[in-house]
Motif scaffolding. Structure first.
Motif, PDB file in Angstrom:
ATOM      1  N   LEU A 225       0.877  -1.144   0.073  1.00 17.26           N
ATOM      2  CA  LEU A 225      -0.050  -0.102   0.034  1.00 17.26           C
ATOM      3  C   LEU A 225       0.792   1.230   0.169  1.00 17.26           C
ATOM      4  O   LEU A 225       1.699   1.413   0.856  1.00 17.26           O
ATOM      5  CB  LEU A 225      -0.913  -0.005   1.404  1.00 17.26           C
ATOM      6  CG  LEU A 225      -1.832  -0.994   1.463  1.00 17.26           C
ATOM      7  CD1 LEU A 225      -2.610  -1.062   2.660  1.00 17.26           C
ATOM      8  CD2 LEU A 225      -2.891  -1.440   0.027  1.00 17.26           C
ATOM      9  N   SER A 226       0.768   1.884  -1.092  1.00 21.26           N
ATOM     10  CA  SER A 226       1.732   3.380  -1.256  1.00 21.26           C
ATOM     11  C   SER A 226       1.116   4.473  -0.577  1.00 21.26           C
ATOM     12  O   SER A 226       0.065   4.387   0.091  1.00 21.26           O
ATOM     13  CB  SER A 226       1.751   3.582  -2.760  1.00 21.26           C
ATOM     14  OG  SER A 226       0.512   3.853  -3.248  1.00 21.26           O
TER      15      SER A 226
ATOM     16  N   ARG B  35      -6.663  -4.083  -3.756  1.00 19.34           N
ATOM     17  CA  ARG B  35      -5.929  -3.443  -4.696  1.00 19.34           C
ATOM     18  C   ARG B  35      -5.291  -3.928  -5.807  1.00 19.34           C
ATOM     19  O   ARG B  35      -5.305  -3.786  -6.911  1.00 19.34           O
ATOM     20  CB  ARG B  35      -4.844  -2.599  -3.919  1.00 19.34           C
ATOM     21  CG  ARG B  35      -5.300  -1.900  -2.591  1.00 19.34           C
ATOM     22  CD  ARG B  35      -6.382  -0.544  -2.943  1.00 19.34           C
ATOM     23  NE  ARG B  35      -6.444   0.323  -1.928  1.00 19.34           N
ATOM     24  CZ  ARG B  35      -7.654   0.202  -0.845  1.00 19.34           C
ATOM     25  NH1 ARG B  35      -8.219  -0.833  -1.057  1.00 19.34           N
ATOM     26  NH2 ARG B  35      -7.771   1.137  -0.080  1.00 19.34           N
TER      27      ARG B  35
ATOM     28  N   LYS C  35      -3.677   7.141   3.495  1.00 18.28           N
ATOM     29  CA  LYS C  35      -3.976   8.534   3.581  1.00 18.28           C
ATOM     30  C   LYS C  35      -5.008   8.742   4.970  1.00 18.28           C
ATOM     31  O   LYS C  35      -4.815   9.760   5.784  1.00 18.28           O
ATOM     32  CB  LYS C  35      -4.725   9.259   2.737  1.00 18.28           C
ATOM     33  CG  LYS C  35      -3.790   9.457   1.527  1.00 18.28           C
ATOM     34  CD  LYS C  35      -4.607  10.164   0.340  1.00 18.28           C
ATOM     35  CE  LYS C  35      -3.685  10.232  -0.929  1.00 18.28           C
ATOM     36  NZ  LYS C  35      -4.250  10.743  -2.298  1.00 18.28           N
TER      37      LYS C  35
ATOM     38  N   THR D 176       4.449   3.480   3.795  1.00 18.35           N
ATOM     39  CA  THR D 176       4.178   2.219   3.141  1.00 18.35           C
ATOM     40  C   THR D 176       3.826   1.325   3.923  1.00 18.35           C
ATOM     41  O   THR D 176       4.668   0.947   4.992  1.00 18.35           O
ATOM     42  CB  THR D 176       5.110   2.194   1.682  1.00 18.35           C
ATOM     43  OG1 THR D 176       6.384   1.949   2.555  1.00 18.35           O
ATOM     44  CG2 THR D 176       5.052   3.523   1.127  1.00 18.35           C
TER      45      THR D 176
ATOM     46  N   SER E 219      -7.951  -5.228  -8.225  1.00 19.92           N
ATOM     47  CA  SER E 219      -8.440  -4.146  -9.159  1.00 19.92           C
ATOM     48  C   SER E 219      -7.387  -3.845 -10.274  1.00 19.92           C
ATOM     49  O   SER E 219      -7.729  -3.415 -11.438  1.00 19.92           O
ATOM     50  CB  SER E 219      -8.567  -2.926  -8.418  1.00 19.92           C
ATOM     51  OG  SER E 219      -9.178  -1.682  -8.690  1.00 19.92           O
ATOM     52  N   GLU E 220      -6.227  -4.032  -9.793  1.00 20.70           N
ATOM     53  CA  GLU E 220      -5.134  -3.729 -11.114  1.00 20.70           C
ATOM     54  C   GLU E 220      -5.124  -4.593 -11.959  1.00 20.70           C
ATOM     55  O   GLU E 220      -4.862  -4.488 -13.262  1.00 20.70           O
ATOM     56  CB  GLU E 220      -3.603  -3.368 -10.173  1.00 20.70           C
ATOM     57  CG  GLU E 220      -3.429  -2.370  -9.540  1.00 20.70           C
ATOM     58  CD  GLU E 220      -3.501  -0.961 -10.458  1.00 20.70           C
ATOM     59  OE1 GLU E 220      -3.016  -1.036 -11.541  1.00 20.70           O
ATOM     60  OE2 GLU E 220      -4.082   0.050 -10.007  1.00 20.70           O
TER      61      GLU E 220
ATOM     62  N   GLN F 100      -0.014   7.025  -1.473  1.00 16.13           N
ATOM     63  CA  GLN F 100      -1.266   7.449  -2.097  1.00 16.13           C
ATOM     64  C   GLN F 100      -2.391   6.848  -1.976  1.00 16.13           C
ATOM     65  O   GLN F 100      -3.391   7.186  -2.497  1.00 16.13           O
ATOM     66  CB  GLN F 100      -0.835   7.729  -3.766  1.00 16.13           C
ATOM     67  CG  GLN F 100       0.010   8.714  -3.912  1.00 16.13           C
ATOM     68  CD  GLN F 100       1.685   8.497  -3.684  1.00 16.13           C
ATOM     69  OE1 GLN F 100       1.984   6.993  -3.970  1.00 16.13           O
ATOM     70  NE2 GLN F 100       2.325   9.340  -3.077  1.00 16.13           N
ATOM     71  N   ASP F 101      -2.392   5.536  -1.516  1.00 17.04           N
ATOM     72  CA  ASP F 101      -3.473   4.714  -1.218  1.00 17.04           C
ATOM     73  C   ASP F 101      -4.543   5.191  -0.112  1.00 17.04           C
ATOM     74  O   ASP F 101      -3.920   6.093   0.774  1.00 17.04           O
ATOM     75  CB  ASP F 101      -2.975   3.485  -0.802  1.00 17.04           C
ATOM     76  CG  ASP F 101      -4.201   2.264  -0.540  1.00 17.04           C
ATOM     77  OD1 ASP F 101      -4.476   1.670  -1.598  1.00 17.04           O
ATOM     78  OD2 ASP F 101      -4.984   2.491   0.267  1.00 17.04           O
ATOM     79  N   GLU F 102      -5.939   5.289  -0.317  1.00 11.88           N
ATOM     80  CA  GLU F 102      -6.880   6.067   0.233  1.00 11.88           C
ATOM     81  C   GLU F 102      -6.741   5.458   1.746  1.00 11.88           C
ATOM     82  O   GLU F 102      -6.948   6.456   2.590  1.00 11.88           O
ATOM     83  CB  GLU F 102      -8.034   5.704  -0.409  1.00 11.88           C
ATOM     84  CG  GLU F 102      -8.451   6.454  -1.660  1.00 11.88           C
ATOM     85  CD  GLU F 102      -8.460   7.739  -1.428  1.00 11.88           C
ATOM     86  OE1 GLU F 102      -8.855   8.530  -0.331  1.00 11.88           O
ATOM     87  OE2 GLU F 102      -7.827   8.479  -2.261  1.00 11.88           O
TER      88      GLU F 102
ATOM     89  N   MET G 168      -4.999  -5.174   0.455  1.00 11.46           N
ATOM     90  CA  MET G 168      -3.820  -5.546  -0.368  1.00 11.46           C
ATOM     91  C   MET G 168      -4.593  -6.250  -1.281  1.00 11.46           C
ATOM     92  O   MET G 168      -4.245  -5.854  -2.668  1.00 11.46           O
ATOM     93  CB  MET G 168      -2.555  -6.093   0.150  1.00 11.46           C
ATOM     94  CG  MET G 168      -1.826  -4.986   1.104  1.00 11.46           C
ATOM     95  SD  MET G 168      -0.373  -5.891   1.730  1.00 11.46           S
ATOM     96  CE  MET G 168       0.417  -4.666   2.921  1.00 11.46           C
TER      97      MET G 168
END
Length: 245
Positions: A60-61, A138, A68, A83, A141-142, A63-65, A135
């Motif tokens: 999870l970077s 995500r 944040k 991260t 989704s990718e 920028q991940d919701e 994870m």
């Protein structure tokens, strides 16, 4: 054949001081594997979920919701540096019309416990499966965007610890492999509390606050990188913490 090749590889790399004990251990491992594979194939046939991703690295970077949501920024340590990384043992998929159902599985070789997984997750004690669930979402989704799996929404069935080196009997007396599971409905109801705990822990970390939880269970400290400098054995501090518990 696969296990024999694996055993042979170990024997080439590591001296075997007690061959008889090693032969007994190999039989024990083969017995556990046979029971697990038999149980797993039956479950695959019954549920329709197919193992699709194995030992998949995920992260999870910043920028991940979710990152944040749980991040707590400060002047010294920016939230953008945060991260999370992991390696998911297995993700099973099942096509259900426009929905891709998925299950998250993490193998365990330790002792099975009957404790409900949600309680330690909410307390921040066992966060592996909660992070793996997100994870996996995500990752899938990718994969959908890249066309590697069918188009549609993803839907969690459950996330489980599977204890491959244990046996358990069901109500009918049939033996199987024990597992601890977080169901989708329960996860939807309690995930907010789980992430609030993580956010609180991150706030403590950024402020340099590391509460000590005195325990007689030494196993909980085995994997800690700070065990040698931990103050949990300091008697006055231990007494105060035990009184506050």
């Amino acid at each position: 054949n696969i296990t024999q090749k694996y055993f042979a590889g170990i024997e080439r790399q590591i001296p075997i001081p007690y061959p008889i004990l090693w032969e007994n251990k190999k039989e024990e491992i083969l017995d556990y594997l046979t029971k697990f594979v038999t149980w797993d194939l039956d479950r695959i046939e019954q549920t329709g979920y197919i193992p699709t991703y194995l030992e998949r690295k995920a992260h999870l970077s910043a920028q991940d919701e979710l990152v944040k949501l749980i991040s707590v920024s400060s002047k010294q340590d920016k939230a953008s540096e945060l991260t999370f990384k992991g390696k998911i043992d297995r993700i099973d998929l099942k096509s259900m019309g426009n929905v891709v159902g998925f299950r998250v599985i993490d193998y365990k070789s330790g002792k099975y416990s009957k404790e409900n997984l949600l309680k330690p997750a909410i307390r921040g004690q066992k966060l592996q499966l909660p992070f793996y669930i997100v994870m996996a979402e995500r990752l899938l989704s990718e994969e959908i965007k890249k066309g590697r799996i069918q188009q549609g929404q993803t839907s969690l069935e459950d996330a489980s610890f599977v204890y491959i080196a244990q046996d358990i009997e069901d109500k009918k007396g049939q033996k199987g492999v024990p597992e601890k599971t977080i169901k989708d409905a329960d996860w939807k109801n309690f995930q907010g509390q789980c992430w609030e705990t993580v956010k609180e822990f991150l706030s403590y970390i950024r402020d340099g606050i590391f509460p000590i939880s005195p325990t007689e269970d030494a196993q909980k400290c085995e994997w800690c990188e700070f065990a040698t400098v931990c103050r949990k054995g300091h008697q006055p501090l231990k007494f105060r913490l035990e009184q506050d518990a």
